[in-house]
Design a protein around this motif. Structure first.
Motif, PDB file in Angstrom:
ATOM      1  N   TYR A  41      25.626 -78.474  36.588  1.00  0.00           N
ATOM      2  CA  TYR A  41      25.376 -77.641  35.408  1.00  0.00           C
ATOM      3  C   TYR A  41      26.667 -77.157  34.761  1.00  0.00           C
ATOM      4  N   ALA A  42      27.731 -77.131  35.537  1.00  0.00           N
ATOM      5  CA  ALA A  42      29.016 -76.685  35.005  1.00  0.00           C
ATOM      6  C   ALA A  42      29.689 -77.760  34.160  1.00  0.00           C
ATOM      7  N   LEU A  43      29.174 -78.970  34.240  1.00  0.00           N
ATOM      8  CA  LEU A  43      29.730 -80.042  33.413  1.00  0.00           C
ATOM      9  C   LEU A  43      29.525 -79.718  31.938  1.00  0.00           C
ATOM     10  N   SER A  44      30.416 -80.215  31.119  1.00  0.00           N
ATOM     11  CA  SER A  44      30.281 -79.988  29.683  1.00  0.00           C
ATOM     12  C   SER A  44      29.040 -80.693  29.162  1.00  0.00           C
ATOM     13  N   LEU A  45      28.523 -80.198  28.049  1.00  0.00           N
ATOM     14  CA  LEU A  45      27.364 -80.847  27.434  1.00  0.00           C
ATOM     15  C   LEU A  45      27.700 -82.289  27.079  1.00  0.00           C
ATOM     16  N   GLU A  46      28.933 -82.524  26.671  1.00  0.00           N
ATOM     17  CA  GLU A  46      29.359 -83.875  26.335  1.00  0.00           C
ATOM     18  C   GLU A  46      29.231 -84.816  27.529  1.00  0.00           C
ATOM     19  N   GLU A  47      29.652 -84.348  28.712  1.00  0.00           N
ATOM     20  CA  GLU A  47      29.585 -85.185  29.909  1.00  0.00           C
ATOM     21  C   GLU A  47      28.138 -85.381  30.355  1.00  0.00           C
ATOM     22  N   ARG A  48      27.333 -84.328  30.286  1.00  0.00           N
ATOM     23  CA  ARG A  48      25.924 -84.476  30.654  1.00  0.00           C
ATOM     24  C   ARG A  48      25.221 -85.435  29.698  1.00  0.00           C
ATOM     25  N   THR A  49      25.573 -85.369  28.416  1.00  0.00           N
ATOM     26  CA  THR A  49      24.988 -86.277  27.424  1.00  0.00           C
ATOM     27  C   THR A  49      25.397 -87.715  27.716  1.00  0.00           C
ATOM     28  N   ARG A  50      26.645 -87.907  28.130  1.00  0.00           N
ATOM     29  CA  ARG A  50      27.110 -89.253  28.465  1.00  0.00           C
ATOM     30  C   ARG A  50      26.334 -89.805  29.655  1.00  0.00           C
ATOM     31  N   ARG A  51      26.168 -88.988  30.683  1.00  0.00           N
ATOM     32  CA  ARG A  51      25.440 -89.430  31.868  1.00  0.00           C
ATOM     33  C   ARG A  51      23.980 -89.717  31.537  1.00  0.00           C
ATOM     34  N   LEU A  52      23.407 -88.904  30.681  1.00  0.00           N
ATOM     35  CA  LEU A  52      22.027 -89.137  30.270  1.00  0.00           C
ATOM     36  C   LEU A  52      21.906 -90.456  29.516  1.00  0.00           C
ATOM     37  N   GLY A  53      22.896 -90.752  28.687  1.00  0.00           N
ATOM     38  CA  GLY A  53      22.881 -92.002  27.947  1.00  0.00           C
ATOM     39  C   GLY A  53      22.899 -93.208  28.868  1.00  0.00           C
ATOM     40  N   VAL A  54      23.707 -93.143  29.920  1.00  0.00           N
ATOM     41  CA  VAL A  54      23.766 -94.226  30.905  1.00  0.00           C
ATOM     42  C   VAL A  54      22.413 -94.386  31.592  1.00  0.00           C
ATOM     43  N   LEU A  55      21.802 -93.261  31.934  1.00  0.00           N
ATOM     44  CA  LEU A  55      20.510 -93.282  32.604  1.00  0.00           C
ATOM     45  C   LEU A  55      19.416 -93.837  31.694  1.00  0.00           C
ATOM     46  N   VAL A  56      19.427 -93.427  30.439  1.00  0.00           N
ATOM     47  CA  VAL A  56      18.429 -93.913  29.476  1.00  0.00           C
ATOM     48  C   VAL A  56      18.557 -95.423  29.299  1.00  0.00           C
ATOM     49  N   ASP A  57      19.776 -95.908  29.223  1.00  0.00           N
ATOM     50  CA  ASP A  57      19.988 -97.362  29.097  1.00  0.00           C
ATOM     51  C   ASP A  57      19.396 -98.100  30.299  1.00  0.00           C
ATOM     52  N   GLU A  58      19.552 -97.533  31.493  1.00  0.00           N
ATOM     53  CA  GLU A  58      19.004 -98.146  32.698  1.00  0.00           C
ATOM     54  C   GLU A  58      17.472 -98.129  32.680  1.00  0.00           C
ATOM     55  N   ILE A  59      16.885 -97.006  32.229  1.00  0.00           N
ATOM     56  CA  ILE A  59      15.421 -96.917  32.144  1.00  0.00           C
ATOM     57  C   ILE A  59      14.886 -97.964  31.175  1.00  0.00           C
ATOM     58  N   LYS A  60      15.558 -98.119  30.034  1.00  0.00           N
ATOM     59  CA  LYS A  60      15.127 -99.117  29.050  1.00  0.00           C
ATOM     60  C   LYS A  60      15.264-100.532  29.619  1.00  0.00           C
TER      61      LYS A  60
END
Length: 265
Positions: A41-60
C-alpha cells in the motif's frame, strides 16, 4: 497454561485471542502482520497502476478465446459495484456472480441491475434452496458456532469456484479491501471453506444430508492450494479507493441507492 492478560500497545487486541503474540514493543502479531503487508500500500499510485496493468494483460491473455476472462462477485453494495465499473474500464470481460440466499433487499437487487445493465455485464445468479438454507442457518445457530454466517460465506466461495470451473476462467476479482478488512482472528471464526464442517453441522441438527446447497468442490480446493488457481485479485488495493467518493459516483452516474451499511442488503 493460561497466559497473563496483555493488551496490544498499538490497538485493542488482547489475550482473548489465544494465538496472539507480542513483540518487544508490545505490538501484537495482527498489527505487525498488517504492516508487513502494508509495504504494497505504500507503493506509489503510479507503481500500483503499472503492476495492475501487467496483471490485466495476463488476465486478457489467459482469457483469449473464452466467453469471459474473469469472474466478479456482485451484492448490490458499494465495493462490488465499484469493482464492476473498474473492471469494464480496464477492458476486461467479466461474468458477474450473485448468490441469493433469500435475504436480499429490493434496493440490493435494484442496484445490481442499475450497475450491470448499462455496463453490459452478464449476470449469473445462484438461488439457494430456501428451505434447506434456512435449516442450515438454524443448525449453525443451534450449534453455537463462532460465526453463523459461514453458510452464506461458503455458498459464495463455492459459487465463485464453480463459475471459474464452468467457464474455464483463471481469475476472480474481489471487492475485499485489505487495507480496511485485513485483520482476522483465526480462533474466533474458522471453517468457512470446510465442506465437511458445513455438512456435519447440518446433519447433526437435522438428521439429513445437504442436497441442494453449493459446496466447494474437493478437486477445486486441491487445485487452489497446489496450483494457486483460480487466482484472487483484490482490485481495490491497486487503487486510491475512497468509499464516499465511490458512493457519489455510483449514485450520480448509475442511480445506485445506499441501503445503509455494509451487508445491510
Amino acid at each position: 497454561m493460561t497466559k497473563p492478560y496483555q493488551i496490544c500497545t498499538r490497538c485493542i487486541m488482547d489475550t482473548t485471542d489465544p494465538d496472539i503474540v507480542f513483540d518487544a514493543n508490545g505490538w501484537c502479531n495482527h498489527c505487525t502482520g498488517w504492516f508487513a503487508r502494508a509495504a504494497f500500500y505504500a507503493l506509489s499510485l503510479e507503481e500500483r497502476t503499472r503492476r495492475l496493468g501487467v496483471l490485466v494483460d495476463e488476465i486478457k491473455r489467459r482469457g483469449h478465446g473464452k466467453d469471459y476472462d474473469c469472474i466478479i462477485g456482485v451484492s448490490g453494495g458499494v465495493d462490488s459495484s465499484f469493482v464492476a465499473i473498474k473492471v469494464k474500464e480496464l477492458g476486461l470481460r467479466p461474468l458477474a456472480v450473485h448468490v441469493d440466499n433469500g435475504w436480499n433487499s429490493e434496493k440490493a437487487v435494484g442496484n445490481i441491475k442499475r450497475i450491470l445493465d448499462p455496463l453490459h455485464i452478464d449476470l449469473h445468479t445462484v438461488v439457494l434452496n430456501w428451505k434447506e438454507f434456512r435449516e442450515l442457518q438454524l443448525a449453525f445457530l443451534r450449534a453455537s458456532t463462532p460465526d453463523s454466517e459461514i453458510p452464506s460465506d461458503h455458498a459464495i466461495v463455492a459459487s465463485f469456484y464453480n463459475a471459474t470451473s464452468d467457464h474455464r476462467v483463471g481469475y476472480y476479482l474481489s471487492g475485499i479491501n485489505f487495507r480496511t478488512e485485513g485483520i482476522h482472528v483465526r480462533e474466533w471464526s474458522q471453517g468457512h471453506a470446510d465442506r465437511r464442517y458445513v455438512q456435519s453441522v447440518y446433519k447433526k441438527f437435522t438428521g439429513k444430508r445437504l442436497k441442494h446447497f453449493p459446496l466447494i468442490p474437493v478437486t477445486m480446493l486441491v487445485r487452489n492450494i497446489v496450483m494457486h488457481r483460480p487466482k484472487a485479485v483484490y482490485l481495490l488495493d491497486y487503487l486510491d479507493y475512497d468509499k464516499q467518493s465511490a458512493k457519489q459516483l455510483l449514485t450520480e452516474r448509475y442511480g445506485w441507492e445506499d441501503y445503509g451499511g455494509k451487508h445491510y442488503e
